[in-house]
Scaffold this active site. Structure first.
Site, PDB file in Angstrom:
ATOM      1  N   CYS A 172      13.405  10.765   6.475  1.00 51.02           N
ATOM      2  CA  CYS A 172      13.467  10.288   8.475  1.00 51.02           C
ATOM      3  C   CYS A 172      15.162  10.344   8.733  1.00 51.02           C
ATOM      4  CB  CYS A 172      13.558   8.702   8.130  1.00 51.02           C
ATOM      5  SG  CYS A 172      13.783   8.305   6.889  1.00 51.02           S
TER       6      CYS A 172
ATOM      7  N   LYS B  46       1.045  -1.307   0.076  1.00 51.46           N
ATOM      8  CA  LYS B  46       0.017   0.069  -0.273  1.00 51.46           C
ATOM      9  C   LYS B  46       1.112   1.658   0.321  1.00 51.46           C
ATOM     10  CE  LYS B  46      -1.377   2.606   2.286  1.00 51.46           C
ATOM     11  NZ  LYS B  46      -1.300   4.254   1.872  1.00 51.46           N
TER      12      LYS B  46
ATOM     13  N   GLU C 144       9.869  16.055  15.227  1.00 49.48           N
ATOM     14  CA  GLU C 144      10.861  15.988  14.555  1.00 49.48           C
ATOM     15  C   GLU C 144       9.481  16.660  13.854  1.00 49.48           C
ATOM     16  OE1 GLU C 144       8.939  12.422  12.170  1.00 49.48           O
ATOM     17  OE2 GLU C 144      11.424  11.963  11.675  1.00 49.48           O
TER      18      GLU C 144
ATOM     19  N   GLU D  76      10.166   1.143  10.719  1.00 47.23           N
ATOM     20  CA  GLU D  76      10.937   2.173  10.308  1.00 47.23           C
ATOM     21  C   GLU D  76      10.728   3.575  10.973  1.00 47.23           C
ATOM     22  OE1 GLU D  76      12.880   4.824   8.963  1.00 47.23           O
ATOM     23  OE2 GLU D  76      12.983   4.079   6.590  1.00 47.23           O
TER      24      GLU D  76
HETATM   25  P1  NAI Z   1       1.846   8.229   8.252  1.00 47.12           P
HETATM   26  O1  NAI Z   1       2.995   7.447   9.161  1.00 47.12           O
HETATM   27  O2  NAI Z   1       0.645   8.466   8.779  1.00 47.12           O
HETATM   28  O3  NAI Z   1       1.720   7.463   7.145  1.00 47.12           O
HETATM   29  C1  NAI Z   1       3.067   6.366   6.581  1.00 47.12           C
HETATM   30  C2  NAI Z   1       1.843   5.437   5.561  1.00 47.12           C
HETATM   31  O4  NAI Z   1       0.983   4.579   6.817  1.00 47.12           O
HETATM   32  C3  NAI Z   1       1.085   5.907   4.508  1.00 47.12           C
HETATM   33  O5  NAI Z   1       1.186   5.224   4.048  1.00 47.12           O
HETATM   34  C4  NAI Z   1       0.027   5.732   5.485  1.00 47.12           C
HETATM   35  O6  NAI Z   1      -1.467   5.883   4.773  1.00 47.12           O
HETATM   36  C5  NAI Z   1      -0.701   4.775   6.445  1.00 47.12           C
HETATM   37  N1  NAI Z   1      -0.674   4.666   7.503  1.00 47.12           N
HETATM   38  C6  NAI Z   1      -1.382   5.987   8.528  1.00 47.12           C
HETATM   39  N2  NAI Z   1      -2.518   5.530   9.255  1.00 47.12           N
HETATM   40  C7  NAI Z   1      -2.091   3.813   9.072  1.00 47.12           C
HETATM   41  C8  NAI Z   1      -2.541   3.088   9.623  1.00 47.12           C
HETATM   42  N3  NAI Z   1      -2.842   2.916  11.414  1.00 47.12           N
HETATM   43  N4  NAI Z   1      -2.275   1.720   9.583  1.00 47.12           N
HETATM   44  C9  NAI Z   1      -1.646   1.126   8.400  1.00 47.12           C
HETATM   45  N5  NAI Z   1      -0.879   2.374   7.829  1.00 47.12           N
HETATM   46  C10 NAI Z   1      -1.392   3.665   8.263  1.00 47.12           C
HETATM   47  O7  NAI Z   1       2.661  10.047   7.802  1.00 47.12           O
HETATM   48  P2  NAI Z   1       1.915  10.937   7.252  1.00 47.12           P
HETATM   49  O8  NAI Z   1       0.998  11.433   8.581  1.00 47.12           O
HETATM   50  O9  NAI Z   1       2.170  11.057   5.932  1.00 47.12           O
HETATM   51  O10 NAI Z   1       3.239  12.013   7.810  1.00 47.12           O
HETATM   52  C11 NAI Z   1       3.012  12.448   9.751  1.00 47.12           C
HETATM   53  C12 NAI Z   1       4.120  12.248   9.812  1.00 47.12           C
HETATM   54  O11 NAI Z   1       4.909  11.914   9.839  1.00 47.12           O
HETATM   55  C13 NAI Z   1       5.687  13.674   9.428  1.00 47.12           C
HETATM   56  O12 NAI Z   1       5.213  14.478   9.678  1.00 47.12           O
HETATM   57  C14 NAI Z   1       6.753  13.074   9.512  1.00 47.12           C
HETATM   58  O13 NAI Z   1       7.145  13.781  11.053  1.00 47.12           O
HETATM   59  C15 NAI Z   1       6.431  11.319  10.084  1.00 47.12           C
HETATM   60  N6  NAI Z   1       6.861  10.870   8.930  1.00 47.12           N
HETATM   61  C16 NAI Z   1       7.723   9.934   8.125  1.00 47.12           C
HETATM   62  C17 NAI Z   1       8.626   8.913   8.024  1.00 47.12           C
HETATM   63  C18 NAI Z   1       9.793   8.478   7.822  1.00 47.12           C
HETATM   64  O14 NAI Z   1      10.688   8.086   7.114  1.00 47.12           O
HETATM   65  N7  NAI Z   1      10.250   8.404   8.894  1.00 47.12           N
HETATM   66  C19 NAI Z   1       7.798   8.989   6.632  1.00 47.12           C
HETATM   67  C20 NAI Z   1       6.611  10.526   6.463  1.00 47.12           C
HETATM   68  C21 NAI Z   1       6.111  10.767   7.487  1.00 47.12           C
END
Ligand code: NAI
Length: 808
Positions: free
Chosen positions: A309, A201, A406, A275
């Site tokens: 990240c 996904k 972050e 991660e």
């Molecule tokens: P997120 O963690 O919500 O999204 C990442 C992925 O997880 C997306 O594909 C999303 O659809 C999915 N997802 C969301 N809720 C889920 C759930 N309950 N179960 C399974 N999958 C789920 O990140 P978002 O909202 O896009 O960004 C928010 C913050 O997260 C950013 O501001 C940043 O701080 C952090 N982030 C960190 C990343 C990294 O590479 N470590 C990458 C993206 C965001």
């Protein structure tokens, strides 16, 4: 550079242009990417069981640089996830049962497919994510291809390197939007290489390159159900995580979601790797090279608009140089360019979405409220789309929100320290532990600090270095599990259950691949054949033998099959000289050598029928046996292409404060005398490990069946093999081997032949004490346990130990 220096010259004069030195636009064309979206009517469904399935509802995907709608994609439901998991489950037994080599070929096909459409992927990624085309073109997409190549290698070596293990089964993968296709590659390549099937996904903001990847999967013909893609938001991700028939979840994203996934999978027996986020320190000691530091900071926090990240988002500077560094940083920031991601001359593109931009802005406001000083360059960012200027905070308290949370944007916070101990304490003052950079010209200090930092990756005098061969992942709240390298493969493997019996048997590499139909063999009764007497192959050229003599090659039926050159001492001397001239081969990265070995395999495969017919005519074997020898030779080339970037050294545990790095080095120029049985496979089995590890070779092909080798000349010529890396001198094996063994500029000799010949080689080798490996008992070249692997690599290399003591 932006300058407002007044000029009295006419605005079109050279002087005025020189004074202004303003950038013109350098846009990358986006027509093919937009046409691709239009060709789908702007609406995309899910990719399940090898087919496109429309969703019950769709949502919009926007272009961050303009805010305009780019496309609509399906919002995945629990029913869509159910269909995708069912397809992945159904595809699993056949995918798992494939030979390692067959799976390696599929991954290789995906790597090639990515490379062939690299620019298309890069432009699409920039449109969808807002990151600069310079980054997608030069970093994201090349790393994606690199990941698939590297893991084609692990697929090939799976049985040999991970005995008693197999893939988890059906793997659910959820990825973020900051490196959309690269995160897909980090997830999908190791999962498939380990024999899992996948339901992926992508992030709701950035599904387009994943959709294009699904198309590529279709184009290369990957068996249906092995890779499935369901688009949607967090609810779709949650449905995948909660599905009872998923064996493992791999997630990259925010720490909060990671935590909820840990809870959701607890006690289910599902494998899990996470991660997550970070607040990585970028530690600068006062003896650091400040010019390098400034460029390092640019890469650490303004790469991908800071949406990384492992971004170096906390700049920790030793007090004495803090002011100087901040001044230099500000000067550099004035010259950064923010603009449309498809402009090739910009440094930073757009933030992923208005919601994320708002989050960055509000955290910056909070920083100011809490007493920190905010600095931004004097120029303005575009007002259309989601843009944020590079931002620098000073006077930041270690406990301030912006020093702890972050931000995931182009915002750097600066703190100072006095001593190395204080630097370490500040660096570790975070719940995260993903990465760190340490900058000092004093290697003792840098190497002393590195192990004290609680994080998964430390970069010394560098930052944001990634490669498929090296694991990446965090400590503490940055998650667990590694992506890349051998350690990353373990994340997708589990022991074969005891009840299913012994470890997987070693398969004939040609196993279940369809036998290649041999062609040729029928000579025209009317026209005489055109003579194709092969010459020798020295320094990348086909040359006539010095002796002026040729040797007959008889077929199994007693007929004259052809003639080959009768090489002598002078030819060997020339070949050794050519091999020395090709010393640059040893300096290539393993990945580059792997590429050429894969290319050799590809070109050999294209002519498999011809080689099989030739082998069959020489040895009298039935064509299907000969064809399977050719297939085994192709598989063996894959094996060593796989090994080329994986025959790692080690870090020894020595009784000293420091590390001893055990590095594998090639031996140099190696003479190789090849066996008569399996004349093609025998040669490939000896030559490939040597060249994979950086040696150059002078080869005496099978004396009895040399035509299998001479037919390879044109394969070498079309495969980008640099001149002099492989040299072939046909002729009488034992006298030629002795010449090589006596030659002072030959570093090692591998000899397969008679006992007398082996004795002569070993005796002659005493002069310069060259290494020898001799053998006169038959070896089953077709059995991978006998014909390939670490035993060959060990003999092809020598270990150099590099000791690095550290500590102040
Ligand atoms: P997120 O963690 O919500 O999204 C990442 C992925 O997880 C997306 O594909 C999303 O659809 C999915 N997802 C969301 N809720 C889920 C759930 N309950 N179960 C399974 N999958 C789920 O990140 P978002 O909202 O896009 O960004 C928010 C913050 O997260 C950013 O501001 C940043 O701080 C952090 N982030 C960190 C990343 C990294 O590479 N470590 C990458 C993206 C965001």
């Amino acid at each position: 550079m932006m300058t407002t220096t007044p000029s009295t010259a006419s605005p079109t004069s050279v002087r005025a242009l020189f004074d202004a030195m303003s950038y013109g636009p350098a846009p990358e064309g986006d027509a093919p990417a937009r046409q691709w979206i239009e060709a789908h009517g702007g609406v995309f469904g899910h990719f399940i069981n090898g087919r496109w399935v429309s969703g019950s509802a769709v949502f919009d995907v926007f272009e961050p640089a303009t805010g305009n709608r780019l496309a609509q994609v399906a919002q995945g439901t629990a029913a869509d996830i159910e269909a995708a998991v069912t397809a992945a489950r159904a595809a699993l037994p056949a995918w798992r049962a494939l030979s390692d080599h067959a799976r390696a070929r599929w991954l290789y096909a995906l790597a090639r497919g990515i490379q062939k459409h690299a620019r298309h992927f890069a432009v699409l990624e920039s449109l969808d994510n807002g990151k600069p085309i310079r980054e997608t073109r030069d970093i994201d997409i090349p790393l994606v291809a690199r990941h698939f190549y590297h893991h084609a290698g692990w697929a090939q070596l799976l049985g040999a390197e991970f005995p008693g293990h197999q893939g988890y089964g059906v793997v659910g993968q959820v990825i973020p939007w900051n490196f959309p296709l690269l995160m897909l590659a980090w997830k999908v390549a190791p999962a498939l290489a380990a024999g899992n099937t996948v339901v992926l996904k992508p992030a709701e903001f950035t599904p387009l390159t994943a959709l294009r990847f699904a198309e590529l999967v279709q184009e290369v013909g990957l068996p249906q159900g092995v890779f499935n893609l369901v688009t949607g938001d967090g609810t779709t991700g949650a449905a995948l995580v909660e599905h009872p028939d998923v064996d493992k979840i791999a997630f990259t994203g925010s720490t909060d979601v990671g935590r909820s996934i840990r809870r959701a999978t607890a006690g289910t027996g599902k494998g899990l790797s996470l991660e997550l986020g970070g607040k990585s320190p970028f530690v600068v000691f006062e003896d650091a090279d400040l010019d390098s530091v400034v460029e390092g900071v640019v890469d650490a926090i303004w790469f991908n608009q800071g949406q990384v990240c492992c971004a170096g988002s906390r700049l920790l500077v030793q007090e004495g140089i803090a002011d100087r560094l901040v001044e230099r940083l500000k000067a550099r920031m004035e010259h950064l360019r923010v603009g449309h991601p498809l402009d090739k001359a910009i440094d930073m593109g757009a933030i992923i979405a208005p919601v994320q931009l708002e989050r960055i802005r509000s955290l910056c406001a909070q920083g100011v409220e809490e007493g920190a000083t905010c600095w931004q360059p004097s120029w303005a960012v575009p007002t259309e789309g989601s843009f944020h200027p590079p931002t620098l905070f000073t006077d930041v308290a270690p406990s301030a929100t912006i020093a702890q949370v972050e931000i995931f944007g182009p915002v750097l916070v600066t703190l100072t320290f006095r001593t190395p101990e204080e630097a370490v304490a500040l660096a570790n003052n975070t719940p995260y532990g993903l990465a760190a950079s340490v900058w000092s010209e004093n290697i003792n200090l840098a190497l002393d600090v590195a192990p004290k930092l609680k994080c998964g990756v430390v970069w010394i005098n560098s930052t944001n270095l990634f490669d498929a061969a090296s694991g990446f992942g965090g400590y503490r709240e940055s998650g667990f599990g590694r992506e890349g390298g051998r350690e990353g493969m373990w994340e997708y493997l589990k022991p074969v259950p005891a009840e299913s019996g012994a470890p997987a048997p070693v398969l004939d590499p040609a196993g279940e691949l369809a036998p290649v139909a041999a062609s040729g063999g029928e000579e025209s009764a009317i026209m005489p054949p055109i003579d194709r007497t092969p010459k020798l192959f020295i320094g990348g050229k086909q040359v006539r033998p010095d002796s002026g003599y040729s040797r007959p090659v008889m077929g199994a039926d007693g007929r004259l099959l052809g003639e080959v050159g009768d090489g002598n001492r002078k030819d060997l001397r020339n070949a050794v000289e050519a091999a020395h001239a090709a010393a640059g081969w040893a300096r290539l990265a393993g990945h580059q050598r792997a590429q050429i070995l894969y290319y050799l395999a590809e070109n050999l495969s294209a002519r498999a029928g011809e080689f099989a017919a030739r082998l069959s005519a020489m040895t009298g074997e039935v064509t299907t046996t000969a064809a399977s020898e050719v297939e085994a030779a192709i598989a063996r080339l894959f094996t060593y292409a796989a090994w080329a970037d994986k025959y790692d050294g080690a870090v020894h545990d020595v009784p000293l404060r420091g590390v001893a790095l055990a590095m594998h080095e090639p031996i140099g120029v190696v003479g190789v005398a090849c066996p008569d049985p399996s004349p093609l496979l025998g040669l490939v089995s000896l030559v490939a490990p040597l060249v994979a590890t950086g040696n150059r070779v002078v080869v005496i092909p099978s004396e009895r069946y040399p035509l299998a080798a001479t037919d390879l000349y044109s394969v070498f010529e079309t495969s980008d093999l640099p001149a002099g890396v492989v040299n072939l001198v046909t002729g009488a094996r034992d006298p030629l081997s002795r010449v090589l063994a006596e030659h002072d500029d030959v570093d090692a000799v591998w000899y397969v032949g008679s006992r007398e010949g082996a004795t002569a080689v070993e005796r002659a080798s005493a002069a310069n004490l060259k290494r020898t490996w001799t053998e006169w008992t038959p070896r089953h070249w077709r059995d991978p346990r006998m014909g390939e692997g670490r035993a060959f690599l060990r003999r092809a290399t020598q270990v150099k130990n590099l000791w690095i003591p550290y500590g102040e």
